[in-house]
Motif scaffolding. Sequence first.
Motif, PDB file in Angstrom:
ATOM      1  N   GLU A 235       0.811  -1.214   0.000  1.00  0.00           N
ATOM      2  CA  GLU A 235       0.000   0.000   0.000  1.00  0.00           C
ATOM      3  C   GLU A 235       0.849   1.272   0.000  1.00  0.00           C
ATOM      4  O   GLU A 235       0.420   2.312  -0.484  1.00  0.00           O
ATOM      5  CB  GLU A 235      -0.935  -0.003   1.219  1.00  0.00           C
ATOM      6  N   LEU A 236       2.067   1.195   0.585  1.00  0.00           N
ATOM      7  CA  LEU A 236       2.900   2.383   0.687  1.00  0.00           C
ATOM      8  C   LEU A 236       3.361   2.899  -0.670  1.00  0.00           C
ATOM      9  O   LEU A 236       3.708   4.070  -0.807  1.00  0.00           O
ATOM     10  CB  LEU A 236       4.119   2.098   1.572  1.00  0.00           C
ATOM     11  N   THR A 237       3.337   2.027  -1.675  1.00  0.00           N
ATOM     12  CA  THR A 237       3.773   2.458  -3.009  1.00  0.00           C
ATOM     13  C   THR A 237       2.657   3.173  -3.768  1.00  0.00           C
ATOM     14  O   THR A 237       2.878   3.682  -4.859  1.00  0.00           O
ATOM     15  CB  THR A 237       4.255   1.265  -3.857  1.00  0.00           C
ATOM     16  N   LYS A 238       1.470   3.211  -3.196  1.00  0.00           N
ATOM     17  CA  LYS A 238       0.337   3.822  -3.881  1.00  0.00           C
ATOM     18  C   LYS A 238       0.126   5.280  -3.477  1.00  0.00           C
ATOM     19  O   LYS A 238      -0.892   5.879  -3.787  1.00  0.00           O
ATOM     20  CB  LYS A 238      -0.932   3.009  -3.607  1.00  0.00           C
ATOM     21  N   SER A 239       1.095   5.844  -2.766  1.00  0.00           N
ATOM     22  CA  SER A 239       0.969   7.231  -2.317  1.00  0.00           C
ATOM     23  C   SER A 239       1.376   8.225  -3.398  1.00  0.00           C
ATOM     24  O   SER A 239       1.137   9.412  -3.275  1.00  0.00           O
ATOM     25  CB  SER A 239       1.845   7.467  -1.077  1.00  0.00           C
ATOM     26  N   TYR A 240       2.008   7.717  -4.469  1.00  0.00           N
ATOM     27  CA  TYR A 240       2.485   8.550  -5.575  1.00  0.00           C
ATOM     28  C   TYR A 240       3.436   9.645  -5.073  1.00  0.00           C
ATOM     29  O   TYR A 240       3.356  10.796  -5.488  1.00  0.00           O
ATOM     30  CB  TYR A 240       1.316   9.136  -6.362  1.00  0.00           C
ATOM     31  N   LYS A 241       4.286   9.251  -4.151  1.00  0.00           N
ATOM     32  CA  LYS A 241       5.341  10.103  -3.638  1.00  0.00           C
ATOM     33  C   LYS A 241       6.681   9.416  -3.885  1.00  0.00           C
ATOM     34  O   LYS A 241       6.767   8.186  -3.912  1.00  0.00           O
ATOM     35  CB  LYS A 241       5.169  10.343  -2.130  1.00  0.00           C
ATOM     36  N   ARG A 242       7.724  10.199  -4.060  1.00  0.00           N
ATOM     37  CA  ARG A 242       9.056   9.614  -4.255  1.00  0.00           C
ATOM     38  C   ARG A 242       9.446   8.851  -3.000  1.00  0.00           C
ATOM     39  O   ARG A 242       9.263   9.329  -1.871  1.00  0.00           O
ATOM     40  CB  ARG A 242      10.082  10.699  -4.557  1.00  0.00           C
ATOM     41  N   GLY A 243      10.014   7.650  -3.174  1.00  0.00           N
ATOM     42  CA  GLY A 243      10.400   6.814  -2.049  1.00  0.00           C
ATOM     43  C   GLY A 243      11.831   7.052  -1.606  1.00  0.00           C
ATOM     44  O   GLY A 243      12.651   7.608  -2.344  1.00  0.00           O
ATOM     45  N   SER A 244      12.132   6.638  -0.393  1.00  0.00           N
ATOM     46  CA  SER A 244      13.468   6.793   0.182  1.00  0.00           C
ATOM     47  C   SER A 244      14.196   5.456   0.187  1.00  0.00           C
ATOM     48  O   SER A 244      13.583   4.399   0.035  1.00  0.00           O
ATOM     49  CB  SER A 244      13.368   7.336   1.608  1.00  0.00           C
ATOM     50  N   VAL A 245      15.520   5.522   0.364  1.00  0.00           N
ATOM     51  CA  VAL A 245      16.321   4.296   0.413  1.00  0.00           C
ATOM     52  C   VAL A 245      17.252   4.327   1.610  1.00  0.00           C
ATOM     53  O   VAL A 245      17.638   5.397   2.098  1.00  0.00           O
ATOM     54  CB  VAL A 245      17.152   4.084  -0.879  1.00  0.00           C
ATOM     55  N   LEU A 246      17.594   3.141   2.068  1.00  0.00           N
ATOM     56  CA  LEU A 246      18.562   2.967   3.148  1.00  0.00           C
ATOM     57  C   LEU A 246      19.823   2.371   2.543  1.00  0.00           C
ATOM     58  O   LEU A 246      19.805   1.262   2.018  1.00  0.00           O
ATOM     59  CB  LEU A 246      17.990   2.030   4.222  1.00  0.00           C
TER      60      LEU A 246
ATOM     61  N   GLY B  89       8.054  11.662  -0.428  1.00  0.00           N
ATOM     62  CA  GLY B  89       7.278  10.983   0.602  1.00  0.00           C
ATOM     63  C   GLY B  89       7.879  11.154   1.988  1.00  0.00           C
ATOM     64  O   GLY B  89       9.091  11.082   2.159  1.00  0.00           O
ATOM     65  N   THR B  90       7.036  11.385   2.982  1.00  0.00           N
ATOM     66  CA  THR B  90       7.492  11.511   4.372  1.00  0.00           C
ATOM     67  C   THR B  90       6.919  10.421   5.271  1.00  0.00           C
ATOM     68  O   THR B  90       7.285  10.330   6.441  1.00  0.00           O
ATOM     69  CB  THR B  90       7.097  12.883   4.947  1.00  0.00           C
ATOM     70  N   LYS B  91       6.044   9.593   4.710  1.00  0.00           N
ATOM     71  CA  LYS B  91       5.438   8.533   5.507  1.00  0.00           C
ATOM     72  C   LYS B  91       5.554   7.163   4.842  1.00  0.00           C
ATOM     73  O   LYS B  91       5.172   6.163   5.443  1.00  0.00           O
ATOM     74  CB  LYS B  91       3.957   8.846   5.752  1.00  0.00           C
ATOM     75  N   ASN B  92       6.053   7.119   3.613  1.00  0.00           N
ATOM     76  CA  ASN B  92       6.092   5.852   2.880  1.00  0.00           C
ATOM     77  C   ASN B  92       7.405   5.108   3.116  1.00  0.00           C
ATOM     78  O   ASN B  92       8.049   4.634   2.190  1.00  0.00           O
ATOM     79  CB  ASN B  92       5.859   6.080   1.378  1.00  0.00           C
TER      80      ASN B  92
END
Length: 265
Positions: A83-94, A236-239
């Motif tokens: 579901e987190l990928t459906k926010s249409y926000k850029r994702g972060s990486v570790l 994205g700040t929550k994804n």
Amino acid sequence: VPDSTVGEVGIVVVDPFFKGRGIMNQMMDLLLKKAESIGLDAVFGEAIMYHTFSQKSNLSHGFSESAFMLGKMSEELTIESNELTKSYKRGSVLVGYKFFHKRKKKLYLPEVYQKQIEKTYKEAGVPFEEKKRKKTKSPAHVFLNYAFDPPSNIGKIRVDAYGKDFNQKFLHLVSQLRSKHCDMIYVDVSLERIPKIDKVIKIINKRGFFYSGVMFYIHDQGDYLRLQLKHSDKIGTKNYVCHSEFCKSLISYVKEDEKRCREVK
């Protein structure tokens, strides 16, 4: 990485028909053996923050986490049943590193980030010592360079020296990248070449760049402090979610530093 002795672990793909048979882990084992056999000092991987499986996989193969990069993944990337990928926000990486060789490093540690950087080196098991800062006259001019990657819409600036015109030239590069409408801008600051690193960090923080982490061996076998700036409302700040305790503490630190840098004048 073209100018260094590290490589990046890319995307792993397994045919859906063969899922659940441990193939990905076997491919990773072979990849790590190959990387060591060709003389790389390390490999690094960017685990997607809304997909804890990639984080767990890296840790299970002996990776040490070192940096949290906001907005690195395109908002168009999706993962099934996530579901987190459906926010249409850029994702972060570790970012995590698997080391094959660990050399003792002599570092100029910026005061504002010293404890966090030391924590990262200890977590990675990389030996280091702080360099003594000799009083030297700053050159009048300094050379800075940047790179822009249109497909990812990300800009990067590399800093290897400090000079009297540093502030002017740094602002010029940031303005150029802003004009290209980059979603994210990252700055890599050498931890081994800049005695006046506190002045450099103060200038960069003043422009809103905040902590990301340590990138080992990333340019010319040198270690760099990576800072980051959001330049889009699509970040994205929550994804993102964390698996390890180090990751959780790192994200907390990055959030606090972002707030601090907003208030820097």
